[in-house]
Motif scaffolding. Structure first.
Motif, PDB file in Angstrom:
ATOM      1  N   PHE A  18     190.755  17.444 -16.209  1.00 18.65           N
ATOM      2  CA  PHE A  18     190.153  17.672 -17.514  1.00 18.65           C
ATOM      3  C   PHE A  18     191.114  18.389 -18.457  1.00 18.65           C
ATOM      4  O   PHE A  18     190.957  18.325 -19.675  1.00 18.65           O
ATOM      5  N   ALA A  19     192.126  19.034 -17.919  1.00 18.71           N
ATOM      6  CA  ALA A  19     193.110  19.725 -18.759  1.00 18.71           C
ATOM      7  C   ALA A  19     193.791  18.757 -19.725  1.00 18.71           C
ATOM      8  O   ALA A  19     194.147  19.143 -20.846  1.00 18.71           O
ATOM      9  N   ALA A  20     193.950  17.506 -19.330  1.00 22.96           N
ATOM     10  CA  ALA A  20     194.567  16.516 -20.219  1.00 22.96           C
ATOM     11  C   ALA A  20     193.685  16.254 -21.444  1.00 22.96           C
ATOM     12  O   ALA A  20     194.205  16.013 -22.543  1.00 22.96           O
ATOM     13  N   ILE A  21     192.369  16.301 -21.276  1.00 27.71           N
ATOM     14  CA  ILE A  21     191.451  16.142 -22.410  1.00 27.71           C
ATOM     15  C   ILE A  21     191.656  17.306 -23.374  1.00 27.71           C
ATOM     16  O   ILE A  21     191.752  17.124 -24.586  1.00 27.71           O
ATOM     17  N   PHE A  22     191.736  18.500 -22.822  1.00 24.74           N
ATOM     18  CA  PHE A  22     191.978  19.697 -23.627  1.00 24.74           C
ATOM     19  C   PHE A  22     193.292  19.560 -24.392  1.00 24.74           C
ATOM     20  O   PHE A  22     193.351  19.784 -25.596  1.00 24.74           O
ATOM     21  N   GLU A  23     194.359  19.184 -23.706  1.00 23.96           N
ATOM     22  CA  GLU A  23     195.675  19.066 -24.346  1.00 23.96           C
ATOM     23  C   GLU A  23     195.689  18.002 -25.436  1.00 23.96           C
ATOM     24  O   GLU A  23     196.310  18.189 -26.481  1.00 23.96           O
ATOM     25  N   ARG A  24     195.019  16.893 -25.217  1.00 27.68           N
ATOM     26  CA  ARG A  24     194.996  15.808 -26.205  1.00 27.68           C
ATOM     27  C   ARG A  24     194.224  16.180 -27.465  1.00 27.68           C
ATOM     28  O   ARG A  24     194.572  15.748 -28.561  1.00 27.68           O
ATOM     29  N   HIS A  25     193.155  16.916 -27.303  1.00 25.72           N
ATOM     30  CA  HIS A  25     192.216  17.071 -28.412  1.00 25.72           C
ATOM     31  C   HIS A  25     192.058  18.496 -28.941  1.00 25.72           C
ATOM     32  O   HIS A  25     191.321  18.690 -29.908  1.00 25.72           O
ATOM     33  N   PHE A  26     192.722  19.469 -28.342  1.00 25.64           N
ATOM     34  CA  PHE A  26     192.550  20.853 -28.782  1.00 25.64           C
ATOM     35  C   PHE A  26     192.906  21.033 -30.253  1.00 25.64           C
ATOM     36  O   PHE A  26     192.119  21.574 -31.029  1.00 25.64           O
ATOM     37  N   GLU A  27     194.085  20.606 -30.660  1.00 29.81           N
ATOM     38  CA  GLU A  27     194.553  20.855 -32.036  1.00 29.81           C
ATOM     39  C   GLU A  27     193.628  20.263 -33.100  1.00 29.81           C
ATOM     40  O   GLU A  27     193.240  20.973 -34.024  1.00 29.81           O
ATOM     41  N   PRO A  28     193.260  18.981 -33.017  1.00 30.93           N
ATOM     42  CA  PRO A  28     192.379  18.468 -34.070  1.00 30.93           C
ATOM     43  C   PRO A  28     190.990  19.113 -34.069  1.00 30.93           C
ATOM     44  O   PRO A  28     190.413  19.343 -35.136  1.00 30.93           O
ATOM     45  N   ILE A  29     190.456  19.426 -32.903  1.00 28.59           N
ATOM     46  CA  ILE A  29     189.147  20.084 -32.849  1.00 28.59           C
ATOM     47  C   ILE A  29     189.253  21.485 -33.450  1.00 28.59           C
ATOM     48  O   ILE A  29     188.404  21.910 -34.234  1.00 28.59           O
ATOM     49  N   HIS A  30     190.313  22.202 -33.121  1.00 31.02           N
ATOM     50  CA  HIS A  30     190.517  23.552 -33.661  1.00 31.02           C
ATOM     51  C   HIS A  30     190.700  23.497 -35.180  1.00 31.02           C
ATOM     52  O   HIS A  30     190.118  24.308 -35.912  1.00 31.02           O
ATOM     53  N   ARG A  31     191.473  22.553 -35.663  1.00 34.21           N
ATOM     54  CA  ARG A  31     191.713  22.408 -37.097  1.00 34.21           C
ATOM     55  C   ARG A  31     190.390  22.129 -37.834  1.00 34.21           C
ATOM     56  O   ARG A  31     190.107  22.708 -38.872  1.00 34.21           O
ATOM     57  N   TYR A  32     189.581  21.252 -37.262  1.00 32.20           N
ATOM     58  CA  TYR A  32     188.274  20.929 -37.849  1.00 32.20           C
ATOM     59  C   TYR A  32     187.385  22.179 -37.887  1.00 32.20           C
ATOM     60  O   TYR A  32     186.777  22.486 -38.920  1.00 32.20           O
ATOM     61  N   ALA A  33     187.318  22.902 -36.795  1.00 28.83           N
ATOM     62  CA  ALA A  33     186.493  24.118 -36.742  1.00 28.83           C
ATOM     63  C   ALA A  33     186.995  25.158 -37.744  1.00 28.83           C
ATOM     64  O   ALA A  33     186.195  25.796 -38.427  1.00 28.83           O
ATOM     65  N   ALA A  34     188.312  25.306 -37.853  1.00 27.36           N
ATOM     66  CA  ALA A  34     188.876  26.293 -38.782  1.00 27.36           C
ATOM     67  C   ALA A  34     188.544  25.932 -40.223  1.00 27.36           C
ATOM     68  O   ALA A  34     188.243  26.812 -41.033  1.00 27.36           O
ATOM     69  N   ARG A  35     188.579  24.664 -40.540  1.00 26.31           N
ATOM     70  CA  ARG A  35     188.242  24.251 -41.906  1.00 26.31           C
ATOM     71  C   ARG A  35     186.773  24.493 -42.205  1.00 26.31           C
ATOM     72  O   ARG A  35     186.406  24.780 -43.338  1.00 26.31           O
ATOM     73  N   ARG A  36     185.945  24.385 -41.182  1.00 25.45           N
ATOM     74  CA  ARG A  36     184.510  24.563 -41.392  1.00 25.45           C
ATOM     75  C   ARG A  36     184.093  26.028 -41.423  1.00 25.45           C
ATOM     76  O   ARG A  36     183.264  26.399 -42.241  1.00 25.45           O
ATOM     77  N   VAL A  37     184.620  26.855 -40.519  1.00 30.29           N
ATOM     78  CA  VAL A  37     184.121  28.237 -40.418  1.00 30.29           C
ATOM     79  C   VAL A  37     185.212  29.294 -40.496  1.00 30.29           C
ATOM     80  O   VAL A  37     184.923  30.478 -40.383  1.00 30.29           O
ATOM     81  N   GLY A  38     186.462  28.898 -40.667  1.00 25.42           N
ATOM     82  CA  GLY A  38     187.547  29.870 -40.771  1.00 25.42           C
ATOM     83  C   GLY A  38     188.236  30.113 -39.430  1.00 25.42           C
ATOM     84  O   GLY A  38     187.692  29.816 -38.369  1.00 25.42           O
ATOM     85  N   SER A  39     189.419  30.663 -39.512  1.00 23.19           N
ATOM     86  CA  SER A  39     190.257  30.865 -38.328  1.00 23.19           C
ATOM     87  C   SER A  39     189.642  31.813 -37.314  1.00 23.19           C
ATOM     88  O   SER A  39     189.784  31.622 -36.110  1.00 23.19           O
ATOM     89  N   ALA A  40     188.987  32.846 -37.801  1.00 27.99           N
ATOM     90  CA  ALA A  40     188.447  33.856 -36.890  1.00 27.99           C
ATOM     91  C   ALA A  40     187.436  33.257 -35.915  1.00 27.99           C
ATOM     92  O   ALA A  40     187.458  33.575 -34.727  1.00 27.99           O
ATOM     93  N   LEU A  41     186.564  32.385 -36.389  1.00 30.04           N
ATOM     94  CA  LEU A  41     185.559  31.776 -35.518  1.00 30.04           C
ATOM     95  C   LEU A  41     186.059  30.509 -34.836  1.00 30.04           C
ATOM     96  O   LEU A  41     185.496  30.086 -33.832  1.00 30.04           O
ATOM     97  N   ALA A  42     187.106  29.890 -35.373  1.00 34.42           N
ATOM     98  CA  ALA A  42     187.578  28.606 -34.838  1.00 34.42           C
ATOM     99  C   ALA A  42     188.042  28.726 -33.391  1.00 34.42           C
ATOM    100  O   ALA A  42     187.790  27.826 -32.586  1.00 34.42           O
ATOM    101  N   ASP A  43     188.711  29.809 -33.059  1.00 29.55           N
ATOM    102  CA  ASP A  43     189.175  29.979 -31.677  1.00 29.55           C
ATOM    103  C   ASP A  43     187.996  29.978 -30.713  1.00 29.55           C
ATOM    104  O   ASP A  43     188.006  29.282 -29.695  1.00 29.55           O
ATOM    105  N   ASP A  44     186.968  30.747 -31.059  1.00 31.30           N
ATOM    106  CA  ASP A  44     185.790  30.843 -30.198  1.00 31.30           C
ATOM    107  C   ASP A  44     185.060  29.508 -30.119  1.00 31.30           C
ATOM    108  O   ASP A  44     184.693  29.056 -29.034  1.00 31.30           O
TER     109      ASP A  44
END
Length: 194
Positions: A18-44
């Protein structure tokens, strides 16, 4: 190279796959979350997306070769739980973006200046949550109508109608605000001129 469904299936017997799923999709999912709620909450939120995805991986539709819609659906549900943070972020961008140049590419929406970003943030903040989810999955996550339908668990026709309404509302809000900012203070409106 294995597709996402193959990796998820392999993770049933070897969870490390499953780590490969994380590696493939972490950046775009994080970027989407950061745009929606900001960097502070995006990590969580991003960490929770992959934790939930791992826990629910047996529910993944193995006929889908790409896990992106599924992951964006989880992210959208988590963002929805933080709707106050998203609304505060959009309101703050609406107030503050006009004061700053669009120098941060992670914060810039396309190639627009600060004033245009502020108007866009205010217009997005006026949207119904369901319309905003569809519009942002389409624009920021670059998902197709079919992928958005999977992500949000709604029919494709509903995606099309929500996207159309969201575009109309944003366009109208931007045009209305542009008209107000271009008209000099005290200038008569078109009704007053008649």
């Amino acid at each position: 190279m294995m597709n996402d469904a193959d990796l998820i299936a392999a993770s049933f017997s070897d969870p490390e796959q499953f780590a490969a799923i994380f590696e493939r999709h972490f950046e775009p999912i994080h970027r989407y979350a950061a745009r929606r709620v900001g960097s502070a909450l995006a990590d969580d939120i991003t960490a929770r997306v992959f934790t939930i995805a791992f826990e629910r991986r047996r529910r993944f539709d193995m006929t889908a070769p790409d896990a992106r819609p599924w992951l964006y659906g989880i992210a959208s549900n988590l963002v929805r739980g933080n709707h106050r943070a998203e609304r505060r972020r959009l309101a703050a961008l609406g107030r503050l973006a006009a004061l700053a140049d669009a120098t941060d590419p992670d914060e810039a929406v396309g190639l627009v200046d600060g004033r245009e970003r502020a108007r866009l943030a205010r217009a997005l903040n006026q949207l119904d949550r369901r319309q905003r989810d569809v519009l942002l999955l389409h624009c920021w996550a670059d998902l197709s109508h079919a992928e958005i339908a999977v992500a949000l668990g709604i029919p494709p026709g509903t995606v099309a109608s929500r996207l159309s309404r969201a575009r109309q509302r944003v366009r109208a809000a931007l045009e209305d605000e542009a008209g107000r900012t271009k008209r000099p203070a005290g200038a008569p409106t078109s009704k007053e001129e008649r």
